[in-house]
Design an enzyme around this catalytic site. Structure first.
Site, PDB file in Angstrom:
ATOM      1  N   GLY A  53       0.776  -1.242   0.000  1.00  0.00           N
ATOM      2  CA  GLY A  53       0.000   0.000   0.000  1.00  0.00           C
ATOM      3  C   GLY A  53       0.797   1.275   0.000  1.00  0.00           C
ATOM      4  O   GLY A  53       0.219   2.367  -0.110  1.00  0.00           O
ATOM      5  N   PRO A  87       4.867  -5.097  -0.528  1.00  0.00           N
ATOM      6  CA  PRO A  87       4.820  -3.921  -1.417  1.00  0.00           C
ATOM      7  C   PRO A  87       4.746  -4.324  -2.886  1.00  0.00           C
ATOM      8  O   PRO A  87       5.360  -5.298  -3.310  1.00  0.00           O
ATOM      9  CB  PRO A  87       6.159  -3.233  -1.132  1.00  0.00           C
ATOM     10  CG  PRO A  87       7.066  -4.344  -0.701  1.00  0.00           C
ATOM     11  CD  PRO A  87       6.213  -5.361  -0.018  1.00  0.00           C
ATOM     12  N   GLY A  88       3.966  -3.597  -3.640  1.00  0.00           N
ATOM     13  CA  GLY A  88       3.892  -3.819  -5.080  1.00  0.00           C
ATOM     14  C   GLY A  88       4.308  -2.546  -5.788  1.00  0.00           C
ATOM     15  O   GLY A  88       5.416  -2.393  -6.303  1.00  0.00           O
ATOM     16  N   ARG A  89       3.395  -1.555  -5.735  1.00  0.00           N
ATOM     17  CA  ARG A  89       3.607  -0.283  -6.430  1.00  0.00           C
ATOM     18  C   ARG A  89       4.931   0.380  -6.040  1.00  0.00           C
ATOM     19  O   ARG A  89       5.611   0.934  -6.888  1.00  0.00           O
ATOM     20  CB  ARG A  89       2.438   0.652  -6.080  1.00  0.00           C
ATOM     21  CG  ARG A  89       2.384   1.912  -6.893  1.00  0.00           C
ATOM     22  CD  ARG A  89       1.343   2.879  -6.325  1.00  0.00           C
ATOM     23  NE  ARG A  89       0.089   2.267  -5.982  1.00  0.00           N
ATOM     24  CZ  ARG A  89      -1.000   2.265  -6.739  1.00  0.00           C
ATOM     25  NH1 ARG A  89      -0.991   2.877  -7.891  1.00  0.00           N
ATOM     26  NH2 ARG A  89      -2.096   1.682  -6.316  1.00  0.00           N
ATOM     27  N   ARG A 114      -5.617   2.796 -15.889  1.00  0.00           N
ATOM     28  CA  ARG A 114      -5.706   3.565 -14.643  1.00  0.00           C
ATOM     29  C   ARG A 114      -6.385   4.935 -14.814  1.00  0.00           C
ATOM     30  O   ARG A 114      -7.223   5.313 -13.991  1.00  0.00           O
ATOM     31  CB  ARG A 114      -4.332   3.719 -13.987  1.00  0.00           C
ATOM     32  CG  ARG A 114      -3.680   2.367 -13.644  1.00  0.00           C
ATOM     33  CD  ARG A 114      -2.474   2.512 -12.745  1.00  0.00           C
ATOM     34  NE  ARG A 114      -2.851   2.854 -11.392  1.00  0.00           N
ATOM     35  CZ  ARG A 114      -2.746   4.042 -10.860  1.00  0.00           C
ATOM     36  NH1 ARG A 114      -2.225   5.036 -11.547  1.00  0.00           N
ATOM     37  NH2 ARG A 114      -3.147   4.272  -9.623  1.00  0.00           N
ATOM     38  N   TYR A 120      -9.687   4.986 -12.588  1.00  0.00           N
ATOM     39  CA  TYR A 120      -9.585   5.722 -11.320  1.00  0.00           C
ATOM     40  C   TYR A 120      -9.399   7.218 -11.537  1.00  0.00           C
ATOM     41  O   TYR A 120      -9.083   7.932 -10.586  1.00  0.00           O
ATOM     42  CB  TYR A 120      -8.366   5.255 -10.507  1.00  0.00           C
ATOM     43  CG  TYR A 120      -8.166   3.774 -10.409  1.00  0.00           C
ATOM     44  CD1 TYR A 120      -9.076   2.968  -9.734  1.00  0.00           C
ATOM     45  CD2 TYR A 120      -7.037   3.164 -10.951  1.00  0.00           C
ATOM     46  CE1 TYR A 120      -8.867   1.600  -9.614  1.00  0.00           C
ATOM     47  CE2 TYR A 120      -6.820   1.803 -10.833  1.00  0.00           C
ATOM     48  CZ  TYR A 120      -7.738   1.028 -10.173  1.00  0.00           C
ATOM     49  OH  TYR A 120      -7.512  -0.323 -10.049  1.00  0.00           O
ATOM     50  N   CYS A 177     -12.962   2.989 -28.783  1.00  0.00           N
ATOM     51  CA  CYS A 177     -14.280   3.611 -28.952  1.00  0.00           C
ATOM     52  C   CYS A 177     -14.978   3.855 -27.621  1.00  0.00           C
ATOM     53  O   CYS A 177     -16.029   3.280 -27.337  1.00  0.00           O
ATOM     54  CB  CYS A 177     -15.136   2.711 -29.830  1.00  0.00           C
ATOM     55  SG  CYS A 177     -14.257   2.235 -31.296  1.00  0.00           S
ATOM     56  N   GLU A 178     -14.366   4.616 -26.776  1.00  0.00           N
ATOM     57  CA  GLU A 178     -14.949   4.984 -25.488  1.00  0.00           C
ATOM     58  C   GLU A 178     -14.453   6.375 -25.137  1.00  0.00           C
ATOM     59  O   GLU A 178     -13.270   6.675 -25.331  1.00  0.00           O
ATOM     60  CB  GLU A 178     -14.455   4.048 -24.370  1.00  0.00           C
ATOM     61  CG  GLU A 178     -14.764   2.607 -24.587  1.00  0.00           C
ATOM     62  CD  GLU A 178     -15.678   2.019 -23.514  1.00  0.00           C
ATOM     63  OE1 GLU A 178     -16.193   2.779 -22.659  1.00  0.00           O
ATOM     64  OE2 GLU A 178     -15.862   0.805 -23.567  1.00  0.00           O
ATOM     65  N   TYR A 221       0.547  -1.928 -12.129  1.00  0.00           N
ATOM     66  CA  TYR A 221      -0.852  -1.938 -12.567  1.00  0.00           C
ATOM     67  C   TYR A 221      -1.012  -1.309 -13.955  1.00  0.00           C
ATOM     68  O   TYR A 221      -2.032  -0.694 -14.249  1.00  0.00           O
ATOM     69  CB  TYR A 221      -1.755  -1.246 -11.527  1.00  0.00           C
ATOM     70  CG  TYR A 221      -1.527  -1.800 -10.136  1.00  0.00           C
ATOM     71  CD1 TYR A 221      -1.948  -3.089  -9.822  1.00  0.00           C
ATOM     72  CD2 TYR A 221      -0.864  -1.070  -9.151  1.00  0.00           C
ATOM     73  CE1 TYR A 221      -1.700  -3.626  -8.560  1.00  0.00           C
ATOM     74  CE2 TYR A 221      -0.616  -1.597  -7.892  1.00  0.00           C
ATOM     75  CZ  TYR A 221      -1.045  -2.875  -7.597  1.00  0.00           C
ATOM     76  OH  TYR A 221      -0.802  -3.413  -6.367  1.00  0.00           O
TER      77      TYR A 221
HETATM   78  N1  LLP Z   1      -1.244  -7.089  -0.644  1.00  0.00           N
HETATM   79  C1  LLP Z   1      -2.533  -7.273  -0.968  1.00  0.00           C
HETATM   80  C2  LLP Z   1      -3.318  -8.261  -0.237  1.00  0.00           C
HETATM   81  C3  LLP Z   1      -3.109  -6.512  -1.994  1.00  0.00           C
HETATM   82  O1  LLP Z   1      -4.390  -6.691  -2.298  1.00  0.00           O
HETATM   83  C4  LLP Z   1      -2.322  -5.564  -2.677  1.00  0.00           C
HETATM   84  C5  LLP Z   1      -2.904  -4.744  -3.755  1.00  0.00           C
HETATM   85  C6  LLP Z   1      -0.965  -5.433  -2.331  1.00  0.00           C
HETATM   86  C7  LLP Z   1      -0.464  -6.206  -1.298  1.00  0.00           C
HETATM   87  C8  LLP Z   1      -0.040  -4.480  -3.034  1.00  0.00           C
HETATM   88  O2  LLP Z   1      -0.426  -3.169  -2.868  1.00  0.00           O
HETATM   89  P1  LLP Z   1       0.545  -1.969  -3.359  1.00  0.00           P
HETATM   90  O3  LLP Z   1       1.793  -2.023  -2.510  1.00  0.00           O
HETATM   91  O4  LLP Z   1       0.852  -2.195  -4.767  1.00  0.00           O
HETATM   92  O5  LLP Z   1      -0.249  -0.746  -3.121  1.00  0.00           O
HETATM   93  N2  LLP Z   1      -5.096  -1.434  -9.544  1.00  0.00           N
HETATM   94  C9  LLP Z   1      -4.921  -0.434  -8.527  1.00  0.00           C
HETATM   95  C10 LLP Z   1      -4.239  -0.991  -7.291  1.00  0.00           C
HETATM   96  C11 LLP Z   1      -4.951  -2.186  -6.698  1.00  0.00           C
HETATM   97  C12 LLP Z   1      -4.208  -2.790  -5.521  1.00  0.00           C
HETATM   98  C13 LLP Z   1      -4.777  -4.111  -5.172  1.00  0.00           C
HETATM   99  N3  LLP Z   1      -4.138  -4.756  -4.068  1.00  0.00           N
HETATM  100  C14 LLP Z   1      -4.184   0.760  -9.124  1.00  0.00           C
HETATM  101  O6  LLP Z   1      -3.874   0.735 -10.323  1.00  0.00           O
HETATM  102  O7  LLP Z   1      -3.948   1.748  -8.439  1.00  0.00           O
END
Ligand code: LLP
Length: 439
Positions: A257, A292-294, A330, A334, A364-365, A392
């Protein structure tokens, strides 16, 4: 020809006191590490995802260093960017993986991620997915409902295995982010409330084939402040105090997050975040897991696109490019802001002499836009880069309008590697069965 000048690209971020990524202008040409992005666009075509290896590793090690005093298990969240080469890169450097589907488990297996570095969340795990996870021997499933607990217990029984699980808590926490990516409020479908969690511990005997080894929270995504994490962690600490002797817990997973800079956000650094949460985490005495992802890949990728047409209407100016909402959803989904810059910029241009334009795709949107009211330099056949697309971006892309998914390349210094071929038209129809003309 129009000339639009986007806000200057911040190349270093004083509040972070470090480089945020390795996409920088040198003599007004955009580079990814040591390579000119224009050359990559020419070589691989567009739309093209370009990733910087150095940026990915930099961010991974920023988190690792910030938390080094408690040595957490870092499980990179595969959904952010699931390209095999990127997963392999991170796993090779010590990362684990946070997965949410059989498909992500399959990817983890292909790249040889050690099972004890895999955690598995998702509110809708199927029997098949659970069996696959059990057989691979993953570290734990993060369980999101009583019904799922029962299901995993049954499957474990049938497979004659004792299965380690974590309980995902919904801590009911407000976090300032887009409402679609808030996951820790009581209205959301994720996790279980504190009462339910307590009842699971009390009724543990009902799940004889499960070891409850962890607690898990993930309160949302693109959160730029530590406060909501702290609130959520404190709530979990209270629960732990209540449970004390009743629990056989070993792990506390605080999810992902952490927010990044897309526009003017000034998110906490990993160091600040760690400094604020580590004292709390030490209190609980459990091994900490981060997902962490993002934060790791978000600023490590750009989407390169070619300008197809310039269009003036009585009301608006449009820059029509060859990437659309199928490549990057995105903005449409969002209303997310992504900085857009030309690959070759003209610094002499004055922003005030220019008119704003919407950068739109061929789909086409009306929601098919990458940016609105931007001051960007563009002419037919020139190239633009959409920044902050490493997370993402590709993973949420689709074949809508029968468009082929983009190619992906990874830059490592002076070298570039194709890590996903551009889809072909044949790929588009390969799984379809043409009843009128069977092949
Ligand atoms: N752990 C869980 C259980 C999650 O559901 C997620 C993301 C993460 C970790 C990683 O979160 P991050 O560190 O990346 O914030 N598609 C959206 C984001 C959806 C996130 C879903 N869950 C976007 O493009 O902003």
């Amino acid at each position: 020809m129009w000339f639009h000048q986007e806000n200057p690209l911040p190349e270093s971020f004083p509040h972070l006191n470090c480089k945020m990524h390795y996409f920088i202008f040198i003599k007004n040409q955009l580079y990814c590490e040591d390579l000119k992005v224009y050359d990559l666009a020419k070589e691989f075509g567009t739309p093209l995802y370009v990733y910087s290896k150095k940026t990915i590793l930099d961010h991974f090690f920023k988190i690792k260093r910030a938390f080094s005093s408690i040595k957490p298990i870092i499980c990179y969240s595969v959904k952010a960017n699931s390209n095999l080469s990127i997963l392999k890169l991170l796993v090779k450097h010590g990362s684990g993986l946070d997965i949410v589907s059989g498909g992500e488990l399959y990817r983890a297996k292909i790249i040889g991620c050690p099972p004890k570095r895999i955690v598995y969340a998702s509110v809708g795990k199927t029997d098949e997915e659970i069996k696959d996870g059990v057989k691979y021997g993953i570290l734990m499933f993060n369980v999101e409902s009583l019904a799922e607990l029962e299901k995993i217990d049954n499957i474990a029984n049938r497979l004659r295995r004792k299965v380690d699980i974590g309980l995902r808590i919904n801590p009911d926490i407000e976090s300032k982010t887009h409402e679609y990516i808030v996951t820790g409020k009581k209205e959301s479908k994720f996790g279980m409330d504190f009462h339910t969690i307590e009842s699971v511990f009390i009724n543990r005997v009902n799940y004889p084939n499960l070891n409850i080894v962890g607690l898990h929270i993930h309160i949302g995504s693109q959160i730029t402040q530590a406060a909501p994490f702290i609130k959520a962690i404190k709530k979990v600490l209270n629960l732990l105090k209540k449970l004390e002797k009743k629990s056989s817990l070993k792990y506390f997973n605080i999810g992902g997050g952490l927010g990044i800079t897309y526009d003017k956000e000034k998110p906490q650094t990993a160091k600040d975040f760690a400094r604020r949460v580590i004292p709390l985490l030490k209190e609980c005495g459990l091994k900490i897991i981060l997902e962490p992802g993002r934060f790791i890949v978000g600023n490590a990728g750009i989407l390169v696109t070619k300008v197809l047409y310039l269009k003036d209407t009585p009301k608006k100016r449009f820059i029509i490019v060859d990437a659309g909402m199928n490549d990057l959803i995105r903005p449409a989904l969002y209303n997310a802001y992504h900085r857009i810059v030309p690959l070759c910029r003209n610094v002499k241009l004055k922003r005030k002499s220019l008119k704003p334009a919407d950068i739109v795709g061929p789909i086409c949107e009306t929601s098919d836009f990458l940016g609105k009211d931007r001051f960007i330099e563009a002419r037919e056949n020139s190239y633009l880069a959409v920044l902050g697309c490493g997370a993402y971006g590709f993973t949420m892309s689709s074949n809508y309008n029968s468009r082929r998914r983009a190619a992906e390349v990874l830059v490592d210094g002076k070298k570039v590697y194709l890590i996903r071929k551009r889809e072909s038209y044949k790929d588009l129809v390969d799984k379809e069965i043409n009843l009128l003309n069977p092949r």
